[in-house]
Design an enzyme around this catalytic site. Sequence first.
Site, mmCIF file in Angstrom:
data_model
loop_
_atom_site.group_PDB
_atom_site.id
_atom_site.type_symbol
_atom_site.label_atom_id
_atom_site.label_comp_id
_atom_site.label_asym_id
_atom_site.label_seq_id
_atom_site.Cartn_x
_atom_site.Cartn_y
_atom_site.Cartn_z
ATOM 1 N N ARG A 108 0.840 -1.197 0.000
ATOM 2 C CA ARG A 108 0.000 0.000 0.000
ATOM 3 C C ARG A 108 0.879 1.253 0.000
ATOM 4 O O ARG A 108 1.930 1.289 0.658
ATOM 5 C CB ARG A 108 -0.878 -0.005 1.247
ATOM 6 C CG ARG A 108 -1.886 1.137 1.360
ATOM 7 C CD ARG A 108 -2.928 1.079 0.280
ATOM 8 N NE ARG A 108 -4.115 1.885 0.625
ATOM 9 C CZ ARG A 108 -5.029 2.244 -0.260
ATOM 10 N NH1 ARG A 108 -4.897 1.886 -1.532
ATOM 11 N NH2 ARG A 108 -6.089 2.952 0.108
ATOM 12 N N THR A 396 -8.789 0.373 -10.267
ATOM 13 C CA THR A 396 -8.135 -0.780 -9.644
ATOM 14 C C THR A 396 -8.259 -1.997 -10.545
ATOM 15 O O THR A 396 -9.113 -2.054 -11.428
ATOM 16 C CB THR A 396 -8.786 -1.047 -8.268
ATOM 17 O OG1 THR A 396 -8.659 0.125 -7.469
ATOM 18 C CG2 THR A 396 -8.168 -2.217 -7.539
ATOM 19 N N THR A 414 -3.701 -1.143 -7.676
ATOM 20 C CA THR A 414 -4.461 0.064 -7.986
ATOM 21 C C THR A 414 -3.597 1.304 -8.160
ATOM 22 O O THR A 414 -2.498 1.395 -7.600
ATOM 23 C CB THR A 414 -5.480 0.331 -6.851
ATOM 24 O OG1 THR A 414 -6.296 1.441 -7.190
ATOM 25 C CG2 THR A 414 -4.786 0.605 -5.524
ATOM 26 N N ASP A 437 -7.872 8.526 -0.518
ATOM 27 C CA ASP A 437 -8.535 7.513 0.302
ATOM 28 C C ASP A 437 -8.590 7.921 1.776
ATOM 29 O O ASP A 437 -9.302 7.313 2.567
ATOM 30 C CB ASP A 437 -7.812 6.163 0.192
ATOM 31 C CG ASP A 437 -8.417 5.280 -0.881
ATOM 32 O OD1 ASP A 437 -9.397 5.701 -1.511
ATOM 33 O OD2 ASP A 437 -7.901 4.167 -1.088
ATOM 34 N N SER A 462 -8.017 0.968 2.681
ATOM 35 C CA SER A 462 -8.335 0.441 1.363
ATOM 36 C C SER A 462 -9.520 -0.510 1.454
ATOM 37 O O SER A 462 -9.757 -1.129 2.497
ATOM 38 C CB SER A 462 -7.123 -0.311 0.797
ATOM 39 O OG SER A 462 -7.487 -1.061 -0.344
ATOM 40 N N SER A 463 -10.265 -0.630 0.360
ATOM 41 C CA SER A 463 -11.332 -1.626 0.266
ATOM 42 C C SER A 463 -10.860 -2.905 -0.417
ATOM 43 O O SER A 463 -11.652 -3.835 -0.589
ATOM 44 C CB SER A 463 -12.519 -1.055 -0.515
ATOM 45 O OG SER A 463 -13.123 0.000 0.183
ATOM 46 N N GLY A 484 -13.101 -1.811 -7.897
ATOM 47 C CA GLY A 484 -14.403 -1.193 -7.739
ATOM 48 C C GLY A 484 -14.561 -0.241 -6.577
ATOM 49 O O GLY A 484 -15.685 -0.041 -6.108
ATOM 50 N N GLY A 485 -13.490 0.349 -6.047
ATOM 51 C CA GLY A 485 -13.644 1.262 -4.923
ATOM 52 C C GLY A 485 -14.227 0.548 -3.722
ATOM 53 O O GLY A 485 -13.964 -0.636 -3.493
#
Length: 585
Positions: A108, A396, A414, A437, A462-463, A484-485
Site C-alpha cells: 500500500r 483498480t 491500484t 482515500d 483500502s477496500s 471497484g472502490g
Amino acid sequence: MRMLSLFALPLIAGLAACEFAGQDAVSPPDDTLVGAEERREAMIAAAHPLAVEAGLDAIRSGGGAVDAAIAVQAVLGLVEPQSSGIGGGAFMVHYDAQTQTLTVYDGRETAPAGITETLFLDEAGEPLSFMTAWQSGRSTGVPGVIAMLAMAHEEHGMRPWAEGFADAERLAEEGFAVPPRLSQLAGRVADYTAIDERGPSAQYLFTDAGEAVETGTVLTNPAYAQAMRLVAQDWRNFYTGEIAQGIVETAREEPLPGLITLEDLESYEPLKREALCTPYRDVRICSAPPPASGGVAVGAIMAMLENFDMAAYGPDTATGWHLFIEASRLAYADRDRYVGDPAYADVPTQGLLDEAYLNERARLIAMDRAMESVSAGTPPGAPQAPEDASDDAPGTSHFTIVDTEGDVVSMTTTVESAFGNTRMTPHGFFLNNQMTDFAFAPRDEAGNLRPNAPAPGKRPRSSMSPTIVLDPEGEFLLATGSPGGNSIIAYTAKSLVAMLDWGLTPGQAASLPNVVARGDSVAIETGFDETLLEDLREMGHAIEAGRGENSGIHIVRVSDGGYVGAADPRRDGAALGLGEAALEE
C-alpha cells in the site's frame, strides 16, 4: 479539458464511488469458449489477455505464482494504465501449497513525510472537493507495488527477477492494440479533467485533434520500456535515480503541488502481514487485514450470513438478495467507523470478526423487512471512533494465479481513480491519487481525530479484498477478488456467496448482477430481474436500479483435479491455463 454539460454534473461525485454509470446489461459467459472454464494444471485470470499470456510465459519457463504476478503486473501497467501500474500500490495474498501457509504482502502507498492532517483542507479549513483533490499533486502517495513484488520474489521467486519485465518491455517497444476500455475511459475522463491537456498524458492517449486514441490503434510506450529495463536491473532503481526524480517532479506540478520527496521514495518499505481468516461453514475465507478492509468487511458479511440457510434462498429469490443486502449494510457500517492503518489507529480487528458479536449483529436482520437505518455496532475492544468521512475510488485491477505446484496469488492492485491523478511521469506510467482515500475532514465536530485521517508515513484505508478460500483440510479451494472502490467488498462477497452457497460456477458468479448496499440505499446493476427489484422494494429497500456497478472479478477454482477460471465479462480480461493461447496468431 472538454466542455462539461449540465447533464453530466451530477455524475462527477460518482467518479469516486462507482466508476462510470450507464453500462449495458451483462450477459452470462459462454462456458464453451476456450479458456472460459477449462480444467487446467495452472491458470491465470486477469484483466487483459496480454497480461495473462505474460504470466503463463513465466510459469512455462519454470516460474511460480509470484514470478507470474510480476509479469502480469508489469504488462497491466502498460495495457490497463487506467486501473493499476508501477506508480500505484497493491495487496497480495500468497498461498504456499507445500506448507499450507498464507502470507499477505502489503504494498500500500504511504503518505509523504511532509504532509499533515490538513492535507485536503483549503485555506478556510474546509475540505477540498474530490475533483480538486483528485487532480492535485497532493493526492500522490509513495508507490509500493514494485517493492512489494520484490519482497515476495525474494521469498517465493523461482526465476530471475529481471525476466519478469521482459514481456512488458517488448510490448512497450513493439506496441499493443488499444483495448476498448482504455479508449472509452480516456474519453470519459477527459470530460471531467485536464488529462487531454497534460503534456505526456495528452500526447500518449489523445490525437492531435484531442480525441481519445481509438480501440485497436497500435500504441507504443518507449518510456515505459526504459522503466522496465531499469527496474529489471534492480528494483531499487524505481525508488532512486531518474525514475524517482520523474515521480517527484511530476507530483510537484500545479495545481496544488505534491509533497513527495526523493527521501520518501528511498525510504519506502513494504510489509508482510498475517492473513485474516474467517471460518464460513466448512471452509476458511482469508484476505488482507487493515489497512485493507476487505478481510474485515467481507469476513463479517459472510459470518453474518452463516446464520441463514443461504443455499435455500438462491439468486432467483428476493430473500437471498435481501439477506445479502442487510449483512452488507451492517458490515459496511462497522468498516466505515473503525478501520484505518493499525500503526496509527486502534483498529478492533478481532472484535469486528468476533463470532458472538457478529451473531448479535445478524439478529438485527429480519427475514422479510429491511432495517430502517443502520449504524456501527460496538465490537469487543472498540475505541470511541468518530464517524467516517472518507471514500475510495475504483481505478483498480485484480488478478488470480495458480501455478503448477499449486501455489496461489490473489492480488488487487491500484492507482486509485481512473488513470490515477492523470499525471504521467517521464517514464510512461501514471501517478496514483491514493491519498484521496484518507478522510478529507480529519476530525469530527467534537475535534476527535478520525481513524483514517492523513498522517506522515500512514497507509490510507483500502477496500481491496484479495481473497483465498481454503477447504477443511487447509488446501486451496478458490481465489477471487475485484476492483471497484468501496464496492469491492460487495463484489467479492457476492462471488463467494454465489459459489459457496448457490452452487454457481466461477463464470456464473462473476456475471451475476452486482448488488452494493452501503448505508440506506442499494445500488443494483442493470440486468437484475424486475420482479425481484419490486419484491425488494416492498421489503423496504431503497433501490437505485440500473447503476453502473462495474466490477472486474477474476476467479480461479479447483475442479476435478485441475482448475477452472473466469474473467468478469464487464472488462477486457481472460482466464486461461497452460496449453491455451491468449491471442490468435
